[in-house]
Design a protein around this motif. Structure first.
Motif, PDB file in Angstrom:
ATOM      1  N   VAL A 656       8.920   6.507  22.243  1.00 49.52           N
ATOM      2  CA  VAL A 656      10.158   7.022  22.828  1.00 49.52           C
ATOM      3  C   VAL A 656       9.816   8.291  23.596  1.00 49.52           C
ATOM      4  O   VAL A 656       9.114   9.166  23.082  1.00 49.52           O
ATOM      5  N   THR A 657      10.289   8.373  24.844  1.00 52.73           N
ATOM      6  CA  THR A 657      10.044   9.555  25.672  1.00 52.73           C
ATOM      7  C   THR A 657      11.369   9.992  26.291  1.00 52.73           C
ATOM      8  O   THR A 657      12.396   9.350  26.078  1.00 52.73           O
ATOM      9  N   TYR A 684      22.096   8.510  26.640  1.00 49.30           N
ATOM     10  CA  TYR A 684      21.107   8.733  25.583  1.00 49.30           C
ATOM     11  C   TYR A 684      20.195   9.906  25.923  1.00 49.30           C
ATOM     12  O   TYR A 684      19.768  10.081  27.070  1.00 49.30           O
ATOM     13  N   VAL A 685      19.904  10.705  24.894  1.00 45.79           N
ATOM     14  CA  VAL A 685      19.045  11.881  25.048  1.00 45.79           C
ATOM     15  C   VAL A 685      17.870  11.753  24.084  1.00 45.79           C
ATOM     16  O   VAL A 685      18.038  11.348  22.922  1.00 45.79           O
ATOM     17  N   PHE A 686      16.680  12.100  24.561  1.00 50.92           N
ATOM     18  CA  PHE A 686      15.465  12.020  23.751  1.00 50.92           C
ATOM     19  C   PHE A 686      15.456  13.136  22.716  1.00 50.92           C
ATOM     20  O   PHE A 686      15.598  14.315  23.044  1.00 50.92           O
ATOM     21  N   ASN A 687      15.277  12.761  21.455  1.00 54.73           N
ATOM     22  CA  ASN A 687      15.133  13.733  20.359  1.00 54.73           C
ATOM     23  C   ASN A 687      13.680  13.697  19.904  1.00 54.73           C
ATOM     24  O   ASN A 687      13.241  12.762  19.226  1.00 54.73           O
ATOM     25  N   ARG A 688      12.931  14.732  20.308  1.00 50.87           N
ATOM     26  CA  ARG A 688      11.487  14.768  20.050  1.00 50.87           C
ATOM     27  C   ARG A 688      11.170  14.760  18.550  1.00 50.87           C
ATOM     28  O   ARG A 688      10.251  14.087  18.097  1.00 50.87           O
ATOM     29  N   ASP A 689      11.936  15.512  17.760  1.00 46.17           N
ATOM     30  CA  ASP A 689      11.659  15.625  16.321  1.00 46.17           C
ATOM     31  C   ASP A 689      11.897  14.320  15.580  1.00 46.17           C
ATOM     32  O   ASP A 689      11.247  14.027  14.579  1.00 46.17           O
ATOM     33  N   VAL A 694      19.072   9.205  21.296  1.00 42.76           N
ATOM     34  CA  VAL A 694      20.341   9.286  20.573  1.00 42.76           C
ATOM     35  C   VAL A 694      21.500   9.252  21.564  1.00 42.76           C
ATOM     36  O   VAL A 694      21.543  10.018  22.528  1.00 42.76           O
ATOM     37  N   GLY A 695      22.466   8.348  21.324  1.00 42.90           N
ATOM     38  CA  GLY A 695      23.672   8.259  22.153  1.00 42.90           C
ATOM     39  C   GLY A 695      24.582   9.442  21.875  1.00 42.90           C
ATOM     40  O   GLY A 695      24.912   9.715  20.709  1.00 42.90           O
ATOM     41  N   GLN A 696      25.000  10.155  22.927  1.00 40.23           N
ATOM     42  CA  GLN A 696      25.785  11.373  22.747  1.00 40.23           C
ATOM     43  C   GLN A 696      27.216  11.105  22.288  1.00 40.23           C
ATOM     44  O   GLN A 696      27.823  11.941  21.615  1.00 40.23           O
ATOM     45  N   ASN A 700      24.688   6.241  18.462  1.00 39.16           N
ATOM     46  CA  ASN A 700      23.752   5.136  18.232  1.00 39.16           C
ATOM     47  C   ASN A 700      22.326   5.652  18.442  1.00 39.16           C
ATOM     48  O   ASN A 700      22.066   6.443  19.348  1.00 39.16           O
ATOM     49  N   VAL A 701      21.389   5.215  17.597  1.00 31.77           N
ATOM     50  CA  VAL A 701      20.023   5.745  17.637  1.00 31.77           C
ATOM     51  C   VAL A 701      19.022   4.604  17.804  1.00 31.77           C
ATOM     52  O   VAL A 701      19.078   3.601  17.083  1.00 31.77           O
ATOM     53  N   TYR A 702      18.133   4.774  18.781  1.00 30.29           N
ATOM     54  CA  TYR A 702      16.975   3.892  18.907  1.00 30.29           C
ATOM     55  C   TYR A 702      15.754   4.705  18.509  1.00 30.29           C
ATOM     56  O   TYR A 702      15.375   5.650  19.200  1.00 30.29           O
ATOM     57  N   ARG A 703      15.145   4.334  17.375  1.00 27.81           N
ATOM     58  CA  ARG A 703      14.089   5.151  16.782  1.00 27.81           C
ATOM     59  C   ARG A 703      12.764   4.390  16.761  1.00 27.81           C
ATOM     60  O   ARG A 703      12.741   3.164  16.690  1.00 27.81           O
TER      61      ARG A 703
END
Length: 733
Positions: A656-657, A684-689, A694-696, A700-703
């Motif tokens: 994921v980037t 969707y925004v990339f969550n580096r940690d 993650v959908g704002q 919804n989360v694609y992990r």
């Protein structure tokens, strides 16, 4: 009426102090006088020159610059200069990687000053504003990493531009009409960068070779090789030299060697192998112990220092294994004939011979040149059949796995040798694992190709007992040769294959990732880390996340390299290790053979600097070959998926980037990307940690590691890229 005063022209230079510093900084070892600075600034009027003189004195007064001789100035020596390598990131900005610095130096595009990815440069570090972050400016290009590039040519009426394939190249190359070498608009070409004038936006170059029409198979394969500066044919003088070598097994040379032609000897290789550079011999001694020989083609007998063949082999440093071909290090007359240990032929070999007891303990060892005779050739599948059917005394190999057209009986003594060597290999492997070796048995993706090199299917290659049998005895030879030289006193210069311990931060990142799948690691010390890694690799075997975790675990490891400075091999848990067993395809093995023979002849230690340089070159070429091999697999995956466009597949999120989600299809390991901007149900925004998008609004989360359904949107053969559309999480999650 009084005369009007003529308005005086204002010649005040803007930002003259900074301009002077920029000039002195770009070549801080060269002194400049005010005339040279004025010329650089493009001014020649008295007012401007006076301003420059005043500013030079002011900067000298502040201690910023020094007058080293009358009227000549240099920048005051500073600790802010570093030497490093350029790593181009997104949008043409870069980082300078400096060996002794913990963090890389960020450089904006306009401060790269024509430096390209991989170049060795001098960089000046400064702070933009008070309390701001440090940045860098490239002040000197010390060495270009490369000057030849692959791209697509756009031919205009009086000139052409080559748009480069490499995503890290932020510029195209301007080509004058008289230097396009017959290239037609839209063709792929190899272009040389010849000059980059100071005020030009793009470098100037010339077309060296026309590679062909984009998308055609040979064009793309040749482009991959050209991209990494790897050749796909031998110069005529090298071929001619190789064809004139005396490859006869003559009596005079046999007398100089240990004659092992009467000892049972055989090879075990892939079914489609064309060269056989190692063989095993086996015999039972009178005391009940075994004599096992690892016999390697004696390439150094034919490839001697200083001849054109040796020069070419050194430059290549390695064979390159692409999906549809091998680009050999040595011409065919050697690689497939004289140095190939083919069945029922006598060959000159270099051997490591061991006396081993039934507990797989080494009782005695011997190294030296030999002459051998191979009694039989086995494919891994045939040896595996014998291992899996130990009670079958007929040892008939089924036709479907045989390398011959008909089934045939294996000599009973060879079958017994394979079974006993398999037993010994398993003891050696168990001991190695107990000492902390790491077992990376990553699944290899292989393609079934038709006669036109189109992929008909995909299959996965796994290492079985027959593969591991060969691996253990090759490891034994490599380790023993390295230890034999490494323990000599006084110390001797030698070529080692070393592997450093993994970086703590990378191991911590791996721990963080695997927690999401329910796995844990114990990283208290070296042994516990190795034990945990082995358990992890065993636990993920056969799971949907296996390939992803295998890949990430491999990336946590340091890169193995060649060097004269031995630090041991972490991954194998060996204090001494080298490469002795594949001189047909690796130049370091040729060096090892020469050095071993030199020291067996009681020669003095050779110059370390000379061999360290050769080791560095060999490591670099190995890395280029590995990149080319990966690119060829990616190309073939995209080619395979051309017939699967508009189809849906089950996949695992493999990365994921901030620009997209990478998904690996489970059934064929082909990887493509879903662009974040193409996810229509939310922003969707990339969550580096979290390694997630993650959908704002919906949350919804694609992990990383999630099982999803994707639709094949596009397969771009030229860009070697697969575009997917996300269909959502699978019910299997």
């Amino acid at each position: 009426m009084p005369k009007r005063k003529k308005k005086r022209k204002n010649n005040k230079l803007e930002g003259v102090s900074q301009s002077i510093l920029n000039i002195l900084r770009k070549d801080h070892s060269k002194p400049y006088n005010y005339k040279q600075i004025a010329a650089k600034l493009g001014v020649d009027d008295p007012s401007s020159r006076n301003q420059i003189i005043k500013k030079l004195k002011a900067l000298q007064g502040k201690g910023t610059i020094q007058e080293i001789e009358r009227g000549k100035y240099i920048l005051t020596p500073s600790q802010n200069y570093y030497t490093g390598k350029v790593d181009i990131a997104a949008r043409g900005q870069g980082y300078i990687i400096v060996e002794d610095l913990e963090t890389d130096i960020f450089v904006k595009n306009h401060n790269l000053n024509k430096a390209l990815h991989g170049d060795t440069v001098e960089v000046y570090v400064f702070k933009r504003k008070k309390g701001g972050k440090s940045e860098g400016e490239v002040t000197k290009i010390i060495e270009r990493k490369r000057t030849e590039f692959v791209g697509t040519i756009s031919v205009q009426e009086n000139f052409a531009f080559v748009e480069l394939t490499d995503a890290k190249m932020y510029t195209d190359i301007f080509v004058p009409k008289n230097k396009i070498n017959g290239a037609k608009n839209g063709e792929k070409v190899l272009v040389a960068m010849e000059d980059w004038p100071e005020k030009a936006d793009s470098p100037f170059g010339s077309v060296l070779k026309v590679l062909g029409i984009p998308g055609e198979h040979n064009t793309e394969i040749h482009s991959i090789l050209a991209q990494y500066g790897l050749p796909y044919e031998f110069p005529k003088e090298v071929e001619d030299y190789a064809n004139n070598i005396d490859t006869s097994i003559n009596k005079a040379e046999i007398k100089k060697r240990r004659d092992m032609r009467d000892v049972l000897t055989f090879t075990i290789d892939p079914k489609d192998a064309k060269d056989f550079d190692d063989a095993l011999s086996f015999q039972v001694l009178e005391n009940g112990n075994y004599e096992i020989g690892i016999h390697i083609a004696d390439v150094s007998h034919y490839v001697t220092p200083g001849n054109v063949l040796d020069d070419e082999a050194y430059e290549r440093a390695t064979s390159v294994y692409l999906v549809d071909r091998v680009v050999p290090m040595l011409p065919e007359v050697l690689s497939n004939n004289a140095c190939s240990l083919r069945p029922h032929e006598e060959k000159f070999t270099f051997s490591a011979v061991f006396e081993i007891n039934k507990k797989a303990e080494i009782v005695n060892q011997w190294f030296g040149r030999t002459v051998t005779y191979s009694d039989a050739r086995f494919a891994y599948e045939e040896a595996q059949h014998i291992i899996e059917n130990p009670k079958d005394e007929t040892h008939i190999i089924p036709t479907e796995i045989s390398i011959t057209d008909e089934s045939y009986s294996v000599k009973k003594e060879i079958a017994e040798a394979i079974l006993e060597m398999d037993r010994l290999a398993k003891i050696l492997r168990t001991k190695r694992m107990r000492l902390g070796a790491i077992s990376f048995d990553k699944v290899e993706v292989k393609f079934i190709l038709d006669e036109k090199n189109n992929p008909d299917g995909v299959y996965f290659k796994e290492s079985k007992d027959a593969n591991k049998l060969i691996e253990e005895f090759m490891l034994l030879a490599n380790k023993s040769v390295a230890k034999f030289i490494g323990k000599q006193n006084p110390k001797k210069t030698f070529v080692y294959r070393v592997h450093d311990e993994p970086d703590d931060e990378k191991i911590a990142a791996l721990e963080n990732i695997i927690k999401r799948f329910g796995y844990k690691m114990d990283t208290r010390d070296r042994n516990s880390t190795a034990t945990s890694l082995n358990k992890l690799l065993k636990d993920v075997h056969g799971k949907k996340e296996q390939n992803m975790i295998d890949t990430i675990a491999i990336r946590t490891m340091s890169k193995a390299i060649y060097t004269t400075h031995n630090i041991g091999h972490y991954g194998l848990a060996f204090d001494y290790y080298t490469h002795f067993t594949s001189p047909i395809r690796r130049y370091p093995d040729v060096m090892v053979h020469r050095l071993l023979q030199h020291y067996l002849n009681e020669g003095k230690s050779v110059k370390e600097e000379e061999f360290e340089e050769k080791c560095g070159h060999s490591s670099d070429m190995e890395n280029l070959a590995s990149n080319a091999e990966r690119d060829s697999i990616k190309y073939m995956q995209v080619k395979y998926m051309l017939d699967h466009q508009d189809k849906d597949f089950l996949g695992v999120i493999s990365g994921v980037t901030d620009w997209g989600i990478y998904v690996e299809i489970i059934e064929n390991k082909c990887e493509g990307m879903v662009r974040l901007q193409d996810l229509r149900d939310d922003h969707y925004v990339f969550n580096r940690d979290e390694y997630a998008a993650v959908g704002q609004r919906t949350h919804n989360v694609y992990r990383l590691g999630d099982v999803v359904m994707v639709h094949v949107k596009n397969a771009d053969l030229i860009k070697k890229h697969l575009d997917f559309t996300m269909l959502g999480h699978s019910k299997e999650t």
